[in-house]
Enzyme design. Structure first.
Site, PDB file in Angstrom:
ATOM      1  N   ARG A 121      -9.474  -3.213 -10.733  1.00 43.80           N
ATOM      2  CA  ARG A 121      -9.894  -4.290 -10.519  1.00 43.80           C
ATOM      3  C   ARG A 121     -11.495  -3.382 -11.007  1.00 43.80           C
ATOM      4  O   ARG A 121     -11.955  -2.519 -10.826  1.00 43.80           O
ATOM      5  CB  ARG A 121     -10.009  -4.696  -9.655  1.00 43.80           C
ATOM      6  CG  ARG A 121      -8.585  -5.233  -8.938  1.00 43.80           C
ATOM      7  CD  ARG A 121      -7.954  -5.898  -8.020  1.00 43.80           C
ATOM      8  NE  ARG A 121      -9.566  -6.502  -7.594  1.00 43.80           N
ATOM      9  CZ  ARG A 121      -9.548  -6.543  -5.763  1.00 43.80           C
ATOM     10  NH1 ARG A 121      -9.309  -5.236  -5.162  1.00 43.80           N
ATOM     11  NH2 ARG A 121     -11.262  -7.635  -5.392  1.00 43.80           N
ATOM     12  N   LYS A 186      -2.659   4.734  -1.824  1.00 42.22           N
ATOM     13  CA  LYS A 186      -2.169   2.783  -1.586  1.00 42.22           C
ATOM     14  C   LYS A 186      -1.210   2.824  -2.871  1.00 42.22           C
ATOM     15  O   LYS A 186      -1.197   4.204  -3.700  1.00 42.22           O
ATOM     16  CB  LYS A 186      -3.561   2.827  -2.808  1.00 42.22           C
ATOM     17  CG  LYS A 186      -3.418   2.034  -4.127  1.00 42.22           C
ATOM     18  CD  LYS A 186      -5.243   0.888  -4.247  1.00 42.22           C
ATOM     19  CE  LYS A 186      -4.726   0.432  -6.102  1.00 42.22           C
ATOM     20  NZ  LYS A 186      -6.198  -0.305  -5.661  1.00 42.22           N
ATOM     21  N   ARG A 320     -14.013  -1.842   2.995  1.00 37.32           N
ATOM     22  CA  ARG A 320     -13.969  -0.399   3.294  1.00 37.32           C
ATOM     23  C   ARG A 320     -13.610  -0.287   4.945  1.00 37.32           C
ATOM     24  O   ARG A 320     -14.313  -0.841   5.259  1.00 37.32           O
ATOM     25  CB  ARG A 320     -14.908   0.253   2.918  1.00 37.32           C
ATOM     26  CG  ARG A 320     -15.656   0.438   0.827  1.00 37.32           C
ATOM     27  CD  ARG A 320     -15.836   1.539   1.350  1.00 37.32           C
ATOM     28  NE  ARG A 320     -15.651   1.801  -0.656  1.00 37.32           N
ATOM     29  CZ  ARG A 320     -14.915   1.454  -1.630  1.00 37.32           C
ATOM     30  NH1 ARG A 320     -13.993   2.272  -1.239  1.00 37.32           N
ATOM     31  NH2 ARG A 320     -15.151   2.035  -2.738  1.00 37.32           N
TER      32      ARG A 320
HETATM   33  C1  BTN Z   1      -6.309  -2.516  -9.597  1.00 38.13           C
HETATM   34  O1  BTN Z   1      -7.494  -1.639  -9.490  1.00 38.13           O
HETATM   35  O2  BTN Z   1      -6.509  -1.992  -8.143  1.00 38.13           O
HETATM   36  C2  BTN Z   1      -5.394  -2.783  -9.327  1.00 38.13           C
HETATM   37  C3  BTN Z   1      -4.624  -2.293 -11.084  1.00 38.13           C
HETATM   38  C4  BTN Z   1      -3.574  -3.602 -11.807  1.00 38.13           C
HETATM   39  C5  BTN Z   1      -3.324  -2.289 -12.716  1.00 38.13           C
HETATM   40  C6  BTN Z   1      -1.755  -2.824 -13.210  1.00 38.13           C
HETATM   41  S1  BTN Z   1      -0.442  -2.097 -14.653  1.00 38.13           S
HETATM   42  C7  BTN Z   1       0.595  -3.442 -15.004  1.00 38.13           C
HETATM   43  C8  BTN Z   1      -1.344  -4.155 -15.727  1.00 38.13           C
HETATM   44  N1  BTN Z   1      -1.857  -3.648 -17.158  1.00 38.13           N
HETATM   45  C9  BTN Z   1      -3.375  -3.571 -16.438  1.00 38.13           C
HETATM   46  O3  BTN Z   1      -3.746  -3.514 -17.685  1.00 38.13           O
HETATM   47  N2  BTN Z   1      -3.926  -3.062 -15.663  1.00 38.13           N
HETATM   48  C10 BTN Z   1      -2.520  -3.777 -14.974  1.00 38.13           C
END
Ligand code: BTN
Length: 323
Positions: A121, A186, A320
């Protein structure tokens, strides 16, 4: 020779002589010796037992589309278009491509063993080492325009948390809007991307889910993190099983959300809220308050020291713990 074939032969954890491996794979004993070195370079632990052969001492958890689809209910199985890849830039990007190529009105799903450009994100990189974790994306369609998507992000978090709990993970928490947490840090995240309206009111959503399964080191991650195997070492975690559970839970939750909206998920989200009753800050510290759950649209509510309850809009900022 494919390294995977050698690892598969060794995956029973027994001692295999170089000669028998060479015979089964149709290569020389020297080739086996070289391949054993290569799989060790890839991170597998192999003991060389003098006079007897090789023994794989680390776990093997290969992705296998058959093992995933075997665990899906028949009606769901008929609806999915599943791709399982060794490597991809991002499973979200691959689902966009799957949709562009036409997936015959099925639910496009991509799972990869590793991602070279995994997306997190807010433009972050999602660390995606080979063989360690689950990287899964699903394409979901909703009717009624973008406004019906309020709360979807949270619904996906609830679905993933429920799937992991059903497999034995205890104390799965959610950090607004949809980070997946264990008490030690996390565990995973969800990236929701929209493709725009396909036609009047029809919206294509790509839900990308990353879950740390076996990962035991990640020097460049800047916050406390956890993995399923690290937190629950007594469970034999299988990425195929986790993938099937998440596909089932997410498709079921998306269907219910389409029919009935967000309200039915609110309690399930709130009982996992890791910030409940904690002093947190939002908008870069502009607002501080005690976390008191979400409203009917999925906005996060903070009770300020003045006693006001301020809604924080989904997607707007991150929460946060306040210092
Ligand atoms: C975050 O930042 O918390 C979200 C992370 C999401 C990661 C997943 S892995 C599968 C899918 N493909 C990606 O490129 N991102 C999501």
């Amino acid at each position: 020779m494919k390294l995977k074939a050698l690892v598969t032969l060794l995956s029973d954890g027994k001692v295999h002589s170089g000669e028998s491996l060479a015979r089964q794979l149709g290569v020389s004993r020297t080739a086996i010796w070289k391949q054993v070195r290569r799989i060790m370079d890839e991170g597998f632990e192999v003991a060389t037992i003098r006079g007897r052969g090789y023994q794989l001492t680390s776990r093997v958890d290969f992705l296998d589309p058959v093992l995933i689809t075997n665990q899906l209910k028949d009606d769901l199985l008929a609806q999915v278009d599943l791709r399982v890849l060794e490597e991809v830039d991002s499973t979200n990007a691959e689902v966009f491509r799957q949709i562009a190529e036409g997936c015959d009105k099925k639910i496009p799903i991509t799972i990869a063993d590793s991602q070279t450009a995994g997306r997190g994100r807010r433009g972050r990189i999602w660390r995606s080492p080979r063989g360690e974790n689950l990287y899964l994306s699903m394409g979901l369609i909703f009717h009624g325009g973008f406004s019906v998507l309020d709360g979807l992000s949270l619904v996906l978090g609830v679905a993933v948390a429920e799937a992991l709990e059903a497999l034995g993970a205890p104390d799965v928490g959610l950090k607004w809007p949809n980070d997946i947490f264990l008490p030690s840090g996390k565990l995973g995240g969800i990236l929701v991307e929209l493709q725009g309206e396909l036609q009047e009111g029809v919206v294509q959503v790509i839900a990308g889910i990353g879950i740390n399964v076996h990962m035991s080191k990640a020097d460049d991650v800047d916050q406390p993190w956890s993995s399923l195997a690290g937190a629950c070492p007594d469970i034999e975690w299988s990425r195929n099983q986790i993938a099937a559970a998440i596909i089932g839970a997410v498709s079921g939750a998306a269907e219910l959300f389409s029919r009935e909206g967000f309200s039915g998920f609110r309690d399930s989200w709130q009982k996992r809220d890791i910030h409940h009753n904690c002093l947190v800050q939002a908008r870069g510290g502009e607002i501080k308050g005690v976390g008191c759950g979400i409203d009917g649209n999925g906005n996060y509510l903070l009770r300020t020291p003045e006693g006001d309850v301020v809604p924080i809009r989904a997607g707007e900022i991150s929460l946060r713990v306040a210092s």
